[in-house]
Scaffold this motif. Structure first.
Motif, short mmCIF file in Angstrom:
data_model
loop_
_atom_site.label_atom_id
_atom_site.label_comp_id
_atom_site.label_asym_id
_atom_site.label_seq_id
_atom_site.Cartn_x
_atom_site.Cartn_y
_atom_site.Cartn_z
N GLU A 127 0.83 -1.20 0.00
CA GLU A 127 0.00 0.00 0.00
C GLU A 127 0.87 1.26 0.00
N ARG A 128 1.92 1.25 0.82
CA ARG A 128 2.83 2.40 0.83
C ARG A 128 3.51 2.56 -0.53
N TYR A 129 3.96 1.47 -1.09
CA TYR A 129 4.63 1.50 -2.40
C TYR A 129 3.71 2.16 -3.43
N ASP A 130 2.47 1.73 -3.46
CA ASP A 130 1.54 2.26 -4.45
C ASP A 130 1.24 3.73 -4.20
N ARG A 131 1.16 4.10 -2.95
CA ARG A 131 0.82 5.48 -2.58
C ARG A 131 1.97 6.45 -2.83
N ALA A 132 3.19 6.00 -2.53
CA ALA A 132 4.30 6.94 -2.43
C ALA A 132 5.24 6.96 -3.62
N ARG A 133 5.32 5.87 -4.37
CA ARG A 133 6.26 5.84 -5.48
C ARG A 133 5.86 6.80 -6.59
N PRO A 134 6.84 7.44 -7.24
CA PRO A 134 6.49 8.38 -8.31
C PRO A 134 5.90 7.68 -9.52
N ARG A 135 5.01 8.39 -10.20
CA ARG A 135 4.45 7.91 -11.46
C ARG A 135 5.45 8.20 -12.58
N TYR A 136 5.05 7.95 -13.80
CA TYR A 136 5.91 8.19 -14.96
C TYR A 136 5.33 9.35 -15.77
N PRO A 137 6.20 10.13 -16.42
CA PRO A 137 5.68 11.26 -17.20
C PRO A 137 4.78 10.78 -18.33
N ASP A 138 3.74 11.55 -18.59
CA ASP A 138 2.80 11.18 -19.64
C ASP A 138 3.50 11.02 -20.99
N ALA A 139 4.59 11.75 -21.18
CA ALA A 139 5.30 11.68 -22.46
C ALA A 139 5.88 10.29 -22.72
N VAL A 140 6.30 9.59 -21.66
CA VAL A 140 6.82 8.23 -21.82
C VAL A 140 5.71 7.31 -22.31
N VAL A 141 4.57 7.38 -21.63
CA VAL A 141 3.43 6.54 -22.00
C VAL A 141 3.01 6.84 -23.43
N ALA A 142 2.90 8.12 -23.78
CA ALA A 142 2.45 8.51 -25.11
C ALA A 142 3.41 8.01 -26.19
N ALA A 143 4.71 8.09 -25.93
CA ALA A 143 5.70 7.65 -26.93
C ALA A 143 5.62 6.15 -27.17
N ILE A 144 5.42 5.38 -26.10
CA ILE A 144 5.33 3.93 -26.24
C ILE A 144 4.04 3.54 -26.96
N VAL A 145 2.94 4.16 -26.56
CA VAL A 145 1.65 3.86 -27.20
C VAL A 145 1.68 4.22 -28.68
N ALA A 146 2.24 5.38 -29.00
CA ALA A 146 2.25 5.84 -30.38
C ALA A 146 3.10 4.96 -31.29
N SER A 147 4.11 4.30 -30.71
CA SER A 147 5.01 3.49 -31.52
C SER A 147 4.70 1.99 -31.44
N SER A 148 3.56 1.65 -30.86
CA SER A 148 3.12 0.25 -30.78
C SER A 148 1.98 0.04 -31.79
N PRO A 149 1.84 -1.18 -32.33
CA PRO A 149 0.84 -1.39 -33.38
C PRO A 149 -0.60 -1.51 -32.89
N GLY A 150 -0.78 -1.61 -31.58
CA GLY A 150 -2.13 -1.76 -31.06
C GLY A 150 -2.16 -1.52 -29.56
N PRO A 151 -3.32 -1.76 -28.92
CA PRO A 151 -3.51 -1.37 -27.52
C PRO A 151 -3.23 -2.44 -26.48
N ASP A 152 -2.86 -3.66 -26.90
CA ASP A 152 -2.70 -4.75 -25.95
C ASP A 152 -1.30 -4.72 -25.33
N VAL A 153 -1.24 -4.51 -24.01
CA VAL A 153 0.03 -4.28 -23.32
C VAL A 153 0.22 -5.32 -22.23
N LEU A 154 1.44 -5.87 -22.16
CA LEU A 154 1.85 -6.74 -21.06
C LEU A 154 2.82 -5.96 -20.19
N ASP A 155 2.51 -5.83 -18.91
CA ASP A 155 3.35 -5.09 -17.96
C ASP A 155 4.13 -6.09 -17.12
N VAL A 156 5.42 -6.17 -17.36
CA VAL A 156 6.30 -7.13 -16.68
C VAL A 156 6.79 -6.51 -15.37
#
Length: 255
Positions: free
Chosen positions: A10-39
């Protein structure tokens, strides 16, 4: 250490920093579709950002406690080590990994990603790398050396770096991709950003860092008191400079 972060999910989820929207946008834009596996999805911090960007995300994590919290937030998550995980015939447009890829064998991880990625699918491993102000960094280094003298790294080097200590990690990830083959030549992306922390917010996330997740409570209390005093001397808050660094490559059509 890789399996210690779930000791306070719970602390990890609450306190750890998120990622900049630009990272997410760059990965999504350069992927062929919306299905994502988060390792190494952990509690679902990155996964929720990709969901908000319109992706359908499946998480995989070795820690049942972390995956359980991710499920409670609405993420589909399975418990397994990635190299032993059974995709059961499923494939994906992107394989992402935030703050986790260095815990995997770089070659085995890339090989598994190649197995589950569709042609043109993107592998993207990324990390938030932060540099606190000098006074906070020095306080953390000094108390770490005193309270945790057997740390496997130099705490002063750790707290002074922004990207200085990460080239070897990035090179290892890229070399694993190259060794497996079937990917375009790996690229490195970097996104710079800042985040403001109050004293309490910074002390809330400090126990989630790998150096401290297994520290006895009385030693953790000493670390928090010392670092807290340094932040109070700065006026009770500070701004952290972050860089989000990414190693990424696309699955080639003919692989």
């Amino acid at each position: 250490m890789a399996e210690s972060f779930g000791s306070d999910a719970e602390r990890y989820d609450r306190a750890r920093p998120r990622y900049p929207d630009a990272v997410v946008a760059a990965i999504v834009a350069s992927s062929p579709g919306p299905d994502v596996l988060d390792v190494g999805c952990g509690t679902g911090i990155a996964a929720r950002q990709f969901q908000a960007a319109g992706c359908k995300v499946l998480g995989v994590d070795v820690d049942a406690r972390m995956a359980g919290l991710a499920r409670r937030s609405g993420l589909a998550a399975e418990v397994a080590a990635f190299d032993a995980w059974d995709p059961a015939g499923r494939d994906f447009d992107a394989v992402i990994s935030g703050q986790t890829w260095h815990w995997l064998d770089a070659v085995a991880g890339a090989a598994k990603a190649a197995q589950v990625l569709r042609p043109g699918g993107r592998l993207a491993a990324f990390w938030n790398v932060g540099r606190p102000p000098p006074d906070v960094a020095e306080a953390l280094a000094a108390v770490s050396q005193r309270v945790v003298p057997d740390l496997p790294f130099n705490p002063r080097a750790m707290t002074k770096q922004l990207l200085d200590g990460y080239p070897s990690l990035l090179i290892k990830a890229a070399d694993g991709i190259r060794e497996v083959g079937g990917f375009t030549n790996p690229e490195q992306w970097r996104f710079d950003w800042q985040c403001s922390y109050t004293r309490d917010a910074w002390l809330d996330q400090l126990p989630t860092q790998g150096a401290f997740t297994q520290l006895p409570p009385e030693k953790m209390a000493e670390v928090l008191a010392h670092v807290g005093s340094a932040i109070e001397a700065l006026g009770g808050s500070f701004t952290m400079s972050y860089a989000t660094v990414t190693v990424t490559a696309s699955r080639t059509d003919g692989a």
